[in-house]
Write a protein that holds these residues in place. Structure first.
Motif, mmCIF file in Angstrom:
data_model
loop_
_atom_site.group_PDB
_atom_site.id
_atom_site.type_symbol
_atom_site.label_atom_id
_atom_site.label_comp_id
_atom_site.label_asym_id
_atom_site.label_seq_id
_atom_site.Cartn_x
_atom_site.Cartn_y
_atom_site.Cartn_z
ATOM 1 N N GLN A 39 0.851 -1.191 0.000
ATOM 2 C CA GLN A 39 0.000 0.000 0.000
ATOM 3 C C GLN A 39 0.885 1.238 0.000
ATOM 4 O O GLN A 39 0.515 2.276 -0.527
ATOM 5 C CB GLN A 39 -0.917 -0.009 1.218
ATOM 6 N N HIS A 40 2.049 1.105 0.597
ATOM 7 C CA HIS A 40 3.102 2.109 0.531
ATOM 8 C C HIS A 40 4.251 1.511 -0.271
ATOM 9 O O HIS A 40 4.698 0.398 0.014
ATOM 10 C CB HIS A 40 3.608 2.484 1.926
ATOM 11 N N GLY A 41 4.718 2.238 -1.247
ATOM 12 C CA GLY A 41 5.748 1.726 -2.142
ATOM 13 C C GLY A 41 7.096 1.472 -1.498
ATOM 14 O O GLY A 41 7.936 0.783 -2.070
ATOM 15 N N ARG A 42 7.318 2.006 -0.307
ATOM 16 C CA ARG A 42 8.587 1.763 0.391
ATOM 17 C C ARG A 42 8.503 0.528 1.285
ATOM 18 O O ARG A 42 9.496 0.107 1.848
ATOM 19 C CB ARG A 42 8.975 2.981 1.214
ATOM 20 N N GLU A 43 7.322 -0.020 1.438
ATOM 21 C CA GLU A 43 7.121 -1.186 2.302
ATOM 22 C C GLU A 43 6.857 -2.399 1.424
ATOM 23 O O GLU A 43 5.708 -2.803 1.218
ATOM 24 C CB GLU A 43 5.975 -0.927 3.269
ATOM 25 N N ILE A 44 7.924 -2.985 0.923
ATOM 26 C CA ILE A 44 7.788 -4.050 -0.062
ATOM 27 C C ILE A 44 7.933 -5.459 0.529
ATOM 28 O O ILE A 44 7.761 -6.440 -0.188
ATOM 29 C CB ILE A 44 8.797 -3.856 -1.209
ATOM 30 N N ASN A 45 8.210 -5.566 1.812
ATOM 31 C CA ASN A 45 8.383 -6.887 2.417
ATOM 32 C C ASN A 45 7.129 -7.743 2.265
ATOM 33 O O ASN A 45 7.218 -8.950 2.038
ATOM 34 C CB ASN A 45 8.752 -6.779 3.894
ATOM 35 N N GLY A 46 5.971 -7.129 2.397
ATOM 36 C CA GLY A 46 4.722 -7.872 2.265
ATOM 37 C C GLY A 46 4.551 -8.487 0.890
ATOM 38 O O GLY A 46 4.003 -9.587 0.751
ATOM 39 N N SER A 47 5.012 -7.801 -0.144
ATOM 40 C CA SER A 47 4.935 -8.363 -1.501
ATOM 41 C C SER A 47 5.773 -9.632 -1.607
ATOM 42 O O SER A 47 5.358 -10.615 -2.235
ATOM 43 C CB SER A 47 5.410 -7.339 -2.536
ATOM 44 N N GLU A 48 6.938 -9.631 -0.984
ATOM 45 C CA GLU A 48 7.782 -10.821 -0.985
ATOM 46 C C GLU A 48 7.138 -11.948 -0.179
ATOM 47 O O GLU A 48 7.173 -13.111 -0.573
ATOM 48 C CB GLU A 48 9.172 -10.505 -0.432
ATOM 49 N N VAL A 49 6.525 -11.604 0.948
ATOM 50 C CA VAL A 49 5.832 -12.620 1.746
ATOM 51 C C VAL A 49 4.721 -13.261 0.920
ATOM 52 O O VAL A 49 4.564 -14.488 0.916
ATOM 53 C CB VAL A 49 5.268 -12.006 3.048
#
Length: 122
Positions: A39-49
């Motif tokens: 939802q925030h482009g700087r918080e990409i860890n969730g996409s990897e999860v």
């Protein structure tokens, strides 16, 4: 079972569609869980999860009951910019998508995007 769907989150004033991918897993028999990332482009860890979870769910497809709806990139504007906010020219009222849930289908850019995703979460 696994299905993917490209959805239009909103349109820019020029008519360009902002799209993302929605993944649906499961047999539909049981509870439903909605998850999203980036939802925030700087918080990409969730996409990897969610990428790793995708592999696990496909490997154990027969053991999964219920439905999981996953959106790896909830805000493609900020994801592509590696930013928490959209450019002011695109959404000067709600530059941060996190501030406008559950959204408004007739609202600002981020309000429209949130409203579209809210349909999957509800």
């Amino acid at each position: 079972m696994h299905d993917t769907e490209r959805i239009t989150l909103a349109r820019l004033p020029s008519g360009v569609e902002l799209e993302t991918t929605v993944h649906t897993y499961g047999d539909g028999d049981g509870p439903t869980l909605y998850v999203q990332a980036a939802q925030h482009g700087r918080e990409i860890n969730g996409s990897e999860v969610l990428r790793r979870l995708h592999g696990e769910l496909l490997a154990r497809e027969d053991d999964f009951s219920g439905t999981l709806i996953a959106v790896p990139v909830a805000d493609p504007i900020t994801f592509d910019r590696v930013s928490y906010t959209a450019p002011e020219a695109l959404d000067s009222v709600n530059a941060n998508m996190n501030r406008c849930w559950p959204g408004d289908e007739d609202g600002t850019l981020h309000e429209r995007m949130a409203a579209t995703l809210w349909e999957y979460a509800g």
